[in-house]
Every structure is written in C-alpha cells, then in structure tokens.
Design an enzyme around this catalytic site. Structure first.
Site, PDB file in Angstrom:
ATOM      1  CG  HIS A 143     -34.894  19.117  -3.117  1.00  0.00           C
ATOM      2  ND1 HIS A 143     -34.103  20.206  -2.827  1.00  0.00           N
ATOM      3  CD2 HIS A 143     -35.927  19.157  -2.239  1.00  0.00           C
ATOM      4  CE1 HIS A 143     -34.636  20.881  -1.823  1.00  0.00           C
ATOM      5  NE2 HIS A 143     -35.760  20.267  -1.449  1.00  0.00           N
ATOM      6  N   GLY A 166       0.780  -1.237   0.000  1.00  0.00           N
ATOM      7  CA  GLY A 166       0.000   0.000   0.000  1.00  0.00           C
ATOM      8  C   GLY A 166       0.805   1.276   0.000  1.00  0.00           C
ATOM      9  CG  ASP A 171       4.033  10.760  -5.390  1.00  0.00           C
ATOM     10  OD1 ASP A 171       3.070  10.996  -6.148  1.00  0.00           O
ATOM     11  OD2 ASP A 171       3.937  10.769  -4.147  1.00  0.00           O
TER      12      ASP A 171
END
Length: 462
Positions: free
Chosen positions: A441, A39, A309
């Site tokens: 709604h 992970g 990254d």
C-alpha cells in the site's frame, strides 16, 4: 551435412525469439530477414514506436490537464513534431540494434534478404540456397484494408503511415475501433486533432468484455473522441485538403460522408506469406489464408513449422514469442507448450485496458455458472493521488470452485496489473488466493485484490 540445423524465416518477435532459443538449445541457427533492421513489424513500425508516441502524447495530456492541479506552473506546451518523431526513431534504433547484438551473442547468422522455400530442407535468399534440417516460418502479418479504400500512406494511411505523418492533422478519421485505431487515434487526439472513429460493429474493441468496452468508449468520448458505430465504410476519396470517407449506417441504410486531413485504416491485419512459395511446396492453408499447423506447430510438409501471425490465433507479439520458444523446444526434442487460455491482451491508451481469459459474454454463452467481483479505481488511494481513478477491475470466477476464469481491467497500469492474474491462472488460482495475498500500500494492484475480495464476502474499500 546441412548448412544449419534450423533456419527461421522472419525476425519479428516470434522469429528472433525462436532463433535465440534454438541457439540456446545448441542448434546451429540462421534467421532470414529482408528489412534493414531486425525486430519485424513490432519493433520497427508497430508496438514499440506506437508506445513511444503514446508516452510522449500522454505527457502533453498531463501538462494540459493535471500540472496546474499539482501546483506546477508551465506555459502552453509547444509540440515539436519532427523532434517527437526523432525520439520515436531513437527508441526503434535502440531496440533493433539490441536484437542484432543478441544475434551476435548467440552466434546466429542473419541471412539478409527475403526468403522462400523451394523444397523441404531448403531456403533460398537472393541467389543463394541454404539447407536446413528444420525450417520455421515466422513471416508475420500486414495491414488489411477494405474495398474502395485506396491506401497511399500519405493521406489514407495504415499504422505504418500513421507513424510517419509529415505534419500533425487537425482532423483524423479512423476506420476501425480496434486496438491499433484507438491507440493511434489517442496519440493524435492528445496532440490536438479532432478524431472520429467509424466502426462497422455496434461497439468498440470487438471481442472485449462488453462492460469494459462501454466504459472505455465513455472515457474516450470524454477525451474528445467521436464515434460512428454500426457504419459500413463504402470507400475513400482524395480531396484538395485531405480525404473523404463515405459510409452507410446499418440501421437505416442511409449514406453519409466525413472529411479529414488524414484517414487511418485500422481494420485488422492479415498473414504475410507472399513470395514464400508455400503453394508450390504443398503447405496446407486455412480458409482465412493462415498457414495450417498441428498441435506442435508443424505444417503439412514435414520439417517445416510456422508460428505467430502467419498461423491461427490472436495476432499478438507475445503469443508469437511464446510459440517461438515452444517450437524451438519441440525441434530440440523437448516438450514445447503454449497455454492459449492465458494470453493477455492490452490496449495502451489512457486509461489502459487489459484482459485475460473468458469474458462475461463467453461464459454466458457456455452456460457456465460464475461469479463477478468488481472494484472501482475510485476506491484506490494511489489512483486518486495521480488523477487516475477512472475504470475498474472485473474478475470472473467459477461459482462452485472460486477458480479464476478471466479478468478485465480498465484503469492505470492495467497492462502491468493483468499479469498478477495471468500467473494466478497459470497455477489454477482461486480468487481467494489473490484476496489472501498481501499487497503493498498504496499501489494500483490493491484494486486487483479488492476485486478478488468482491468475489467472496466483499471488498474493504467499497
């Protein structure tokens, strides 16, 4: 005969998703991971544990602020910090063990240890060298620091240490007003700490839509945050009771200091490529220390790819996941694609902040003709009912075509609401497409529709 078709180095969101997709596409796959659990940073010491603590601390906030208003009578909440951390650890275990199950289900071998690439087509883990037709580097990132700031993960901590504090601090200084600093600062502020954020720039959340950033700072200040902006941190120094942070204000070069029990260093992250042997392999790097890749995520060495990254782009788990799936498709001989113009960003404070696409400042810089549609959650019935009417939805559309160029939300469930716009932008939607779509709604999502209506003749409830 290669040991594997693909070896993925790193089992974070990019790596494990990539490995699973490779296996689904019929490739014999292994994944290298040196942690005790799968992970990566996200599941172990990042996204997941921080969200657990954000959730727990928000419940404390609700007890303090809103229970009595709703007719719920309860005594002063008692914080059992060890139990709260145990809850966080259970969440981590549940998620990481889930990834391990998925590896077994998809017949992916977990090569336990830290990997290096001694040559193209080879991955070394411990004393064993494996061969692979394709190597995919998904090694992630680590926290970045500042000169003069020495991190011990006890008193001066990164996000890693901030998740494991032995006691709750009474005073905390956060260096950096980005996502990590504000999220972790929110946790400890709700749990009773006096939080001061010291930021080099003159605004919080660098890169965010400026109007959203101003509103966000105002709301966090209302919650008890203190902000020192335009301040260059000079260093930290341990004291008897904690640490002292010294900084200079850019406006007049005056020097100041502030003391706290804990200092959180949240000045961004940097690619983690140590020990991979990339220089020896001849892998080209960018000036910022990222692995350089082409349009198909291949490095300068044939057969070696990189994602997440470790390469250019926003350091976001979902960006890494998308790249992981896309590069798996490429390796399998299919077409892999990531739309970098539609990658949402979310800050999981309360209220949440979410964005996708262009900011108003970016459109101005480009000289783009655009319209703005805004709607406040003050006009949303569901928000009023749950004490969550702070914030607004801001939609940016092309002035001529009405096509959605970006959307920025600060308010309840912003991180969920933004995906309506992500899907819309992926299909090239106009604001009118959102405006003409029936929304249930009462829901928070009606505020998104009203913002879309505001791009035309105007919203109904404002």
């Amino acid at each position: 005969m290669a040991d594997y078709d693909v070896i993925v180095i790193g089992a974070g969101p990019g790596g494990y998703v990539c490995a699973i997709r490779c296996a689904q596409l019929g490739l014999k796959t292994a994944c290298v991971e040196g942690r005790e659990t799968l992970g990566g940073t996200c599941l172990n010491i990042g996204c997941i544990p921080s969200k657990a603590l954000l959730h727990a601390s928000h419940e404390v906030h609700e007890m303090h602020e809103n229970f009595a208003k709703m007719g719920i009578k309860a005594g002063e909440p008692e914080i059992d910090w060890p139990q709260m951390k145990a809850y966080k650890d259970d969440v981590i275990k549940s998620n990481t063990s889930g990834i391990e199950f998925l590896f077994k289900k998809n017949k992916i071998d977990w090569l336990k240890g830290w990997g290096s690439v001694p040559a193209a087509g080879q991955v070394k883990v411990g004393d064993t060298t494996y061969s692979a037709k394709t190597i995919i580097i998904a090694s992630g990132s680590v926290p970045a620091s500042l000169p003069g700031v020495e991190i011990d993960e006890k008193t001066v901590v990164t996000s890693t240490g901030a998740l494991e504090l032995e006691t709750l601090p009474k005073k905390m200084v956060v260096i950096g007003a980005g996502v990590i600093g504000l999220e972790m600062g929110s946790v400890y502020s709700r749990l009773g700490a006096e939080v001061t954020v010291v930021e080099y720039l003159d605004a919080i959340t660098p890169g965010a839509d400026a109007e959203v950033a101003r509103q966000f700072q105002k709301l966090l200040s209302k919650q008890g945050f203190n902000f020192v902006l335009g301040a260059a941190v000079q260093g930290t120094e341990l004291t008897e009771g904690g640490a002292k942070v010294t900084y200079k204000l850019k406006k007049d070069d005056s020097e100041h200091s502030i003391e706290a029990d804990v200092v959180l260093v949240a000045t961004g992250r940097k690619p983690f490529t140590d020990g991979l042997g990339l220089a020896e392999l001849g892998v080209e790097m960018t000036k910022r220390g990222q692995i350089a890749t082409d349009a198909h995520w291949q490095t300068s060495v044939p057969g070696v790819y990189a994602i997440g990254d470790a390469i250019e782009g926003p350091m976001l788990a979902h960006k890494a996941e998308d790249e992981g799936m896309a590069v798996a498709e490429v390796v399998a001989g299919k077409h892999g694609h990531v739309n970098y113009d539609v990658i949402p960003g979310v800050i999981y404070t309360w209220p949440e902040v979410a964005s996708v696409g262009k900011t108003e400042e970016a459109l101005k810089a480009e000289g783009k003709a655009y319209k703005v549609g805004k709607f406040s959650f003050m006009g949303n019935g569901r928000s009023k009912a749950v004490f969550a009417s702070d914030g607004f939805v801001k939609m940016l559309v092309d002035k001529e075509t009405d096509r959605i160029l970006g959307c920025h939300i600060i308010g309840p469930s912003a991180g969920e609401l933004i995906h309506e716009i992500c899907v819309g932008m992926e299909f090239g939607a106009a604001a009118q497409d959102i405006a003409l779509t029936c929304h249930a709604h009462p829901t928070f999502s009606e505020a998104v529709r009203e913002a879309a209506l505001a791009c035309g003749d105007g919203p109904i409830h404002s």
